[in-house]
Motif scaffolding. Structure first.
Motif, PDB file in Angstrom:
ATOM      1  N   ARG A   1     -30.619 -90.021 -52.335  1.00 27.81           N
ATOM      2  CA  ARG A   1     -30.738 -91.417 -52.778  1.00 27.81           C
ATOM      3  C   ARG A   1     -32.194 -91.844 -52.893  1.00 27.81           C
ATOM      4  O   ARG A   1     -32.507 -92.836 -53.550  1.00 27.81           O
ATOM      5  CB  ARG A   1     -29.997 -92.342 -51.808  1.00 27.81           C
ATOM      6  N   LYS A   2     -33.087 -91.115 -52.223  1.00 27.87           N
ATOM      7  CA  LYS A   2     -34.510 -91.429 -52.275  1.00 27.87           C
ATOM      8  C   LYS A   2     -35.304 -90.123 -52.306  1.00 27.87           C
ATOM      9  O   LYS A   2     -34.832 -89.071 -51.870  1.00 27.87           O
ATOM     10  CB  LYS A   2     -34.945 -92.251 -51.063  1.00 27.87           C
ATOM     11  N   ALA A   3     -36.518 -90.208 -52.835  1.00 30.52           N
ATOM     12  CA  ALA A   3     -37.474 -89.097 -52.771  1.00 30.52           C
ATOM     13  C   ALA A   3     -38.774 -89.650 -52.199  1.00 30.52           C
ATOM     14  O   ALA A   3     -39.264 -90.687 -52.648  1.00 30.52           O
ATOM     15  CB  ALA A   3     -37.709 -88.493 -54.144  1.00 30.52           C
ATOM     16  N   ILE A   4     -39.294 -88.988 -51.203  1.00 30.03           N
ATOM     17  CA  ILE A   4     -40.505 -89.462 -50.539  1.00 30.03           C
ATOM     18  C   ILE A   4     -41.592 -88.402 -50.661  1.00 30.03           C
ATOM     19  O   ILE A   4     -41.370 -87.223 -50.349  1.00 30.03           O
ATOM     20  CB  ILE A   4     -40.239 -89.780 -49.056  1.00 30.03           C
ATOM     21  N   LEU A   5     -42.743 -88.825 -51.143  1.00 32.37           N
ATOM     22  CA  LEU A   5     -43.885 -87.928 -51.317  1.00 32.37           C
ATOM     23  C   LEU A   5     -44.743 -87.948 -50.061  1.00 32.37           C
ATOM     24  O   LEU A   5     -45.176 -89.007 -49.611  1.00 32.37           O
ATOM     25  CB  LEU A   5     -44.713 -88.369 -52.524  1.00 32.37           C
ATOM     26  N   LEU A   6     -44.993 -86.776 -49.490  1.00 32.97           N
ATOM     27  CA  LEU A   6     -45.913 -86.634 -48.361  1.00 32.97           C
ATOM     28  C   LEU A   6     -47.087 -85.759 -48.783  1.00 32.97           C
ATOM     29  O   LEU A   6     -46.948 -84.877 -49.634  1.00 32.97           O
ATOM     30  CB  LEU A   6     -45.220 -85.969 -47.167  1.00 32.97           C
ATOM     31  N   SER A   7     -48.215 -85.981 -48.167  1.00 35.75           N
ATOM     32  CA  SER A   7     -49.370 -85.131 -48.457  1.00 35.75           C
ATOM     33  C   SER A   7     -49.125 -83.714 -47.951  1.00 35.75           C
ATOM     34  O   SER A   7     -49.579 -82.740 -48.540  1.00 35.75           O
ATOM     35  CB  SER A   7     -50.631 -85.713 -47.821  1.00 35.75           C
ATOM     36  N   GLN A   8     -48.384 -83.601 -46.847  1.00 35.55           N
ATOM     37  CA  GLN A   8     -47.998 -82.286 -46.341  1.00 35.55           C
ATOM     38  C   GLN A   8     -46.809 -82.438 -45.407  1.00 35.55           C
ATOM     39  O   GLN A   8     -46.559 -83.508 -44.858  1.00 35.55           O
ATOM     40  CB  GLN A   8     -49.156 -81.610 -45.610  1.00 35.55           C
ATOM     41  N   LEU A   9     -46.056 -81.358 -45.249  1.00 38.30           N
ATOM     42  CA  LEU A   9     -44.915 -81.359 -44.350  1.00 38.30           C
ATOM     43  C   LEU A   9     -45.372 -81.008 -42.939  1.00 38.30           C
ATOM     44  O   LEU A   9     -46.272 -80.170 -42.764  1.00 38.30           O
ATOM     45  CB  LEU A   9     -43.872 -80.336 -44.814  1.00 38.30           C
ATOM     46  N   PRO A  10     -44.774 -81.619 -41.915  1.00 38.96           N
ATOM     47  CA  PRO A  10     -45.137 -81.260 -40.536  1.00 38.96           C
ATOM     48  C   PRO A  10     -44.587 -79.879 -40.190  1.00 38.96           C
ATOM     49  O   PRO A  10     -43.385 -79.634 -40.306  1.00 38.96           O
ATOM     50  CB  PRO A  10     -44.480 -82.360 -39.695  1.00 38.96           C
ATOM     51  N   LEU A  11     -45.465 -78.965 -39.780  1.00 39.67           N
ATOM     52  CA  LEU A  11     -45.070 -77.588 -39.497  1.00 39.67           C
ATOM     53  C   LEU A  11     -45.446 -77.196 -38.078  1.00 39.67           C
ATOM     54  O   LEU A  11     -46.404 -77.719 -37.497  1.00 39.67           O
ATOM     55  CB  LEU A  11     -45.753 -76.623 -40.471  1.00 39.67           C
ATOM     56  N   THR A  12     -44.704 -76.253 -37.522  1.00 41.14           N
ATOM     57  CA  THR A  12     -45.073 -75.658 -36.241  1.00 41.14           C
ATOM     58  C   THR A  12     -46.189 -74.645 -36.492  1.00 41.14           C
ATOM     59  O   THR A  12     -46.545 -74.349 -37.633  1.00 41.14           O
ATOM     60  CB  THR A  12     -43.878 -74.934 -35.597  1.00 41.14           C
ATOM     61  N   GLU A  13     -46.714 -74.078 -35.412  1.00 41.79           N
ATOM     62  CA  GLU A  13     -47.768 -73.067 -35.555  1.00 41.79           C
ATOM     63  C   GLU A  13     -47.247 -71.810 -36.230  1.00 41.79           C
ATOM     64  O   GLU A  13     -48.028 -71.007 -36.752  1.00 41.79           O
ATOM     65  CB  GLU A  13     -48.358 -72.721 -34.177  1.00 41.79           C
ATOM     66  N   THR A  14     -45.921 -71.620 -36.218  1.00 42.86           N
ATOM     67  CA  THR A  14     -45.331 -70.454 -36.881  1.00 42.86           C
ATOM     68  C   THR A  14     -44.751 -70.815 -38.243  1.00 42.86           C
ATOM     69  O   THR A  14     -43.886 -70.122 -38.765  1.00 42.86           O
ATOM     70  CB  THR A  14     -44.246 -69.823 -35.985  1.00 42.86           C
ATOM     71  N   GLU A  15     -45.230 -71.942 -38.812  1.00 41.07           N
ATOM     72  CA  GLU A  15     -44.935 -72.330 -40.194  1.00 41.07           C
ATOM     73  C   GLU A  15     -43.485 -72.748 -40.443  1.00 41.07           C
ATOM     74  O   GLU A  15     -42.994 -72.659 -41.559  1.00 41.07           O
ATOM     75  CB  GLU A  15     -45.311 -71.204 -41.176  1.00 41.07           C
ATOM     76  N   LYS A  16     -42.792 -73.218 -39.403  1.00 41.15           N
ATOM     77  CA  LYS A  16     -41.449 -73.762 -39.596  1.00 41.15           C
ATOM     78  C   LYS A  16     -41.538 -75.283 -39.706  1.00 41.15           C
ATOM     79  O   LYS A  16     -42.355 -75.919 -39.036  1.00 41.15           O
ATOM     80  CB  LYS A  16     -40.543 -73.398 -38.411  1.00 41.15           C
ATOM     81  N   VAL A  17     -40.702 -75.874 -40.555  1.00 41.30           N
ATOM     82  CA  VAL A  17     -40.706 -77.328 -40.708  1.00 41.30           C
ATOM     83  C   VAL A  17     -40.156 -77.987 -39.444  1.00 41.30           C
ATOM     84  O   VAL A  17     -39.105 -77.594 -38.931  1.00 41.30           O
ATOM     85  CB  VAL A  17     -39.864 -77.758 -41.925  1.00 41.30           C
ATOM     86  N   LYS A  18     -40.866 -78.968 -38.932  1.00 43.49           N
ATOM     87  CA  LYS A  18     -40.386 -79.732 -37.777  1.00 43.49           C
ATOM     88  C   LYS A  18     -39.482 -80.849 -38.307  1.00 43.49           C
ATOM     89  O   LYS A  18     -39.951 -81.953 -38.609  1.00 43.49           O
ATOM     90  CB  LYS A  18     -41.560 -80.305 -37.011  1.00 43.49           C
ATOM     91  N   ARG A  19     -38.210 -80.548 -38.432  1.00 45.17           N
ATOM     92  CA  ARG A  19     -37.289 -81.489 -39.087  1.00 45.17           C
ATOM     93  C   ARG A  19     -37.136 -82.789 -38.311  1.00 45.17           C
ATOM     94  O   ARG A  19     -37.056 -83.860 -38.908  1.00 45.17           O
ATOM     95  CB  ARG A  19     -35.936 -80.817 -39.317  1.00 45.17           C
ATOM     96  N   ALA A  20     -37.058 -82.718 -36.992  1.00 48.41           N
ATOM     97  CA  ALA A  20     -36.914 -83.936 -36.197  1.00 48.41           C
ATOM     98  C   ALA A  20     -38.152 -84.812 -36.334  1.00 48.41           C
ATOM     99  O   ALA A  20     -38.060 -86.040 -36.479  1.00 48.41           O
ATOM    100  CB  ALA A  20     -36.658 -83.577 -34.737  1.00 48.41           C
ATOM    101  N   CYS A  21     -39.313 -84.183 -36.309  1.00 50.43           N
ATOM    102  CA  CYS A  21     -40.571 -84.918 -36.486  1.00 50.43           C
ATOM    103  C   CYS A  21     -40.615 -85.557 -37.870  1.00 50.43           C
ATOM    104  O   CYS A  21     -41.049 -86.702 -38.028  1.00 50.43           O
ATOM    105  CB  CYS A  21     -41.743 -83.961 -36.293  1.00 50.43           C
TER     106      CYS A  21
END
Length: 371
Positions: free
Chosen positions: A330-350
Motif C-alpha cells: 500500500r506504500k513504498a518508502i525510500l531509505l538512503s540505506q537498509l539497516p544491516l547486521t555486521e554479517t549483511e542481514k537486514v534487521k527487519r525489526a529495526c
C-alpha cells in the motif's frame, strides 16, 4: 582443565605450516603488533582460543532476528561440523581455502576449524564487499555472503578463481542464480546458524531443496517451523522460527521466518515469499515490511533504496509481478540505506521501527498506492 582432547593443533596459514607451541607463540607475537588489523586480530585470537585447554569457544550470534548474544560452543561439535563439510565437498589436505569473512562470527571461525581438521591452507583476507576481485591466487573453497557474490557478478569478468563457493547469511535471488550457473565455479547455498555450529544443510543453487548433512534430520512443529536433530553438533533438538515445506526427514524448502509474518486484515503473509516474486523486476535493494494500520492491523510496505524510482515505475513493477491484490504493498518508502547486521542481514525489526517514525531523517520519500 577441559575434557576435550585437541588432536587438531596444526594450521597452514598463507602456505606456512605451524603446530602446537610454535603456532601459539606465532599468534601471540602477531597480536602484540600494535599495527595489526581487526580482521587479523580475530584470526589469531581464535587460534589461541582453539589451542587452549577449554572445552568451548565463545561465539556471537548475528543479531538478524534480535539482540546479538554470546553463546558457548563445544569444540567437539565444531570438529564434527568441520568433518561433515570436508567430507561433503571432498576437501583434501593441502587444498587452499580463503577466509573473506570475520573470524568473530561462526562462519569465519568454522573456516579456521576446517583448516585445522582438514589440514587446509587458509588464506586470510580483510572482509570486504568484493573478495573475488581481491583474490591473488586460485583457491579450492571459499565462503561468501550474498552481497559479496552479487558485487563479484557485477564487476569480475570471466571465470572466478574458486572451485567451490558456499553462500550463507541470506538467499540469492533467481536472477543472480541464472548468472552463477554460467560459471565453472560450483555454488551452494547453506542453511544453519550459530547454534548449529554453522551449516547443517546445503543445496546447489540449481536445486530447490536443502539436503541435510550426514547425521542431521528434520521435522516440523504445529507452526510448520523447522526442528533440527543433529546430536553430534548440538546437544539438544533445536526448534527454529523458520517456516519450511518439509519434504522428508532430510530435506526441506525454506519459506520464510515465522517472526517476520505480516498479518494484514486477517491474512498472514510471509515477506520473503513476496520478495521472491518482486526481485526479478526490482534491481535495487529492497525489503517488504509493514506499518501499523488502524483498520488492517498491519499494512504492507515496500522499502527501497533507489531515488530514481518514481510512483509510475513502481506501479509498473507491481503490475509485472505475480502479486495478488492482498500481496500488493500500500506504500513504498525510500531509505538512503537498509539497516544491516555486521554479517549483511537486514534487521527487519529495526526497519519496522524506523519506518514507523514519520520524521526519521533517513526517510526521504513516501509513496502511497491506492488499495
Amino acid at each position: 582443565m577441559g575434557q576435550f582432547i585437541n588432536t587438531y593443533h596444526t594450521l597452514t596459514l598463507e602456505g606456512i605450516t605451524r603446530s602446537g607451541e610454535i603456532l601459539r607463540d606465532y599468534c601471540s607475537a602477531q597480536l602484540s603488533d600494535k599495527g595489526i588489523a581487526d580482521w587479523e586480530i580475530a584470526i589469531y585470537q581464535f587460534c589461541l582460543d582453539w589451542l587452549s585447554s577449554d572445552d568451548t569457544i565463545v561465539a556471537q550470534t548475528s543479531g538478524s532476528t534480535g539482540t546479538p548474544k554470546e553463546i558457548q560452543i563445544q569444540k567437539k561439535h565444531m570438529v564434527a561440523s568441520a568433518e561433515k563439510t570436508i567430507a561433503y565437498f571432498n576437501l583434501e589436505p593441502g587444498d587452499t581455502a580463503s577466509l573473506p569473512l570475520s573470524a568473530n562470527y561462526i562462519a569465519g571461525k568454522m573456516m579456521l576449524v576446517r583448516a585445522f581438521v582438514g589440514r587446509l591452507n587458509i588464506i586470510g583476507m580483510a572482509p570486504c564487499s568484493n573478495p573475488i576481485a581481491e583474490l591473488k591466487q586460485h583457491v579450492n573453497f571459499a565462503p561468501l555472503v550474498p552481497m559479496q557474490v552479487i558485487n563479484a557478478l557485477q564487476t569480475v569478468k570471466g571465470e572466478w578463481p574458486v572451485d567451490t563457493i558456499i553462500i550463507g547469511g541470506g538467499a540469492i535471488s533467481d536472477i543472480y542464480k541464472e548468472q552463477l550457473r554460467l560459471k565453472q565455479t560450483a555454488f551452494y547455498e547453506t542453511y544453519g546458524m550459530t547454534e548449529t555450529v554453522s551449516h547443517i544443510a546445503l543445496k546447489n543453487i540449481s536445486e530447490s531443496s536443502f539436503l541435510a548433512l550426514k547425521g542431521v534430520s528434520f521435522s516440523s512443529d504445529e507452526r510448520e517451523c523447522l526442528c533440527i536433530d543433529a546430536p553430534d553438533v548440538v546437544s539438544e533438538k533445536i526448534v527454529t522460527n523458520d517456516i519450511v515445506q518439509l519434504n522428508s526427514q532430510t530435506s526441506f524448502s525454506f519459506i520464510g521466518r515465522y517472526d517476520n509474518v505480516i498479518n494484514t486484515g486477517g491474512i498472514k503473509l510471509v515477506p520473503e515469499k513476496l520478495e521472491a516474486k518482486i526481485v526479478a523486476h526490482l534491481k535495487t535493494p529492497f525489503v517488504i515490511s509493514s506499518l501499523p494500520n488502524d483498520l488492517l492491523g498491519e499494512e504492507l510496505v515496500l522499502v527501497y533504496t533507489d531515488p530514481t524510482l518514481t510512483k509510475a515505475k513502481l506501479s509498473d513493477i507491481f503490475r509485472n509481478t505475480k502479486l495478488t491484490k492482498y500481496e500488493m504493498p500500500r506504500k513504498a518508502i525510500l531509505l538512503s540505506q537498509l539497516p544491516l547486521t555486521e554479517t549483511e542481514k537486514v534487521k527487519r525489526a529495526c526497519l519496522k521501527g524506523l519506518i514507523a517514525k514519520a520524521d526519521a531523517q533517513c526517510i526521504m520519500k513516501k509513496i502511497i498506492f491506492k488499495p
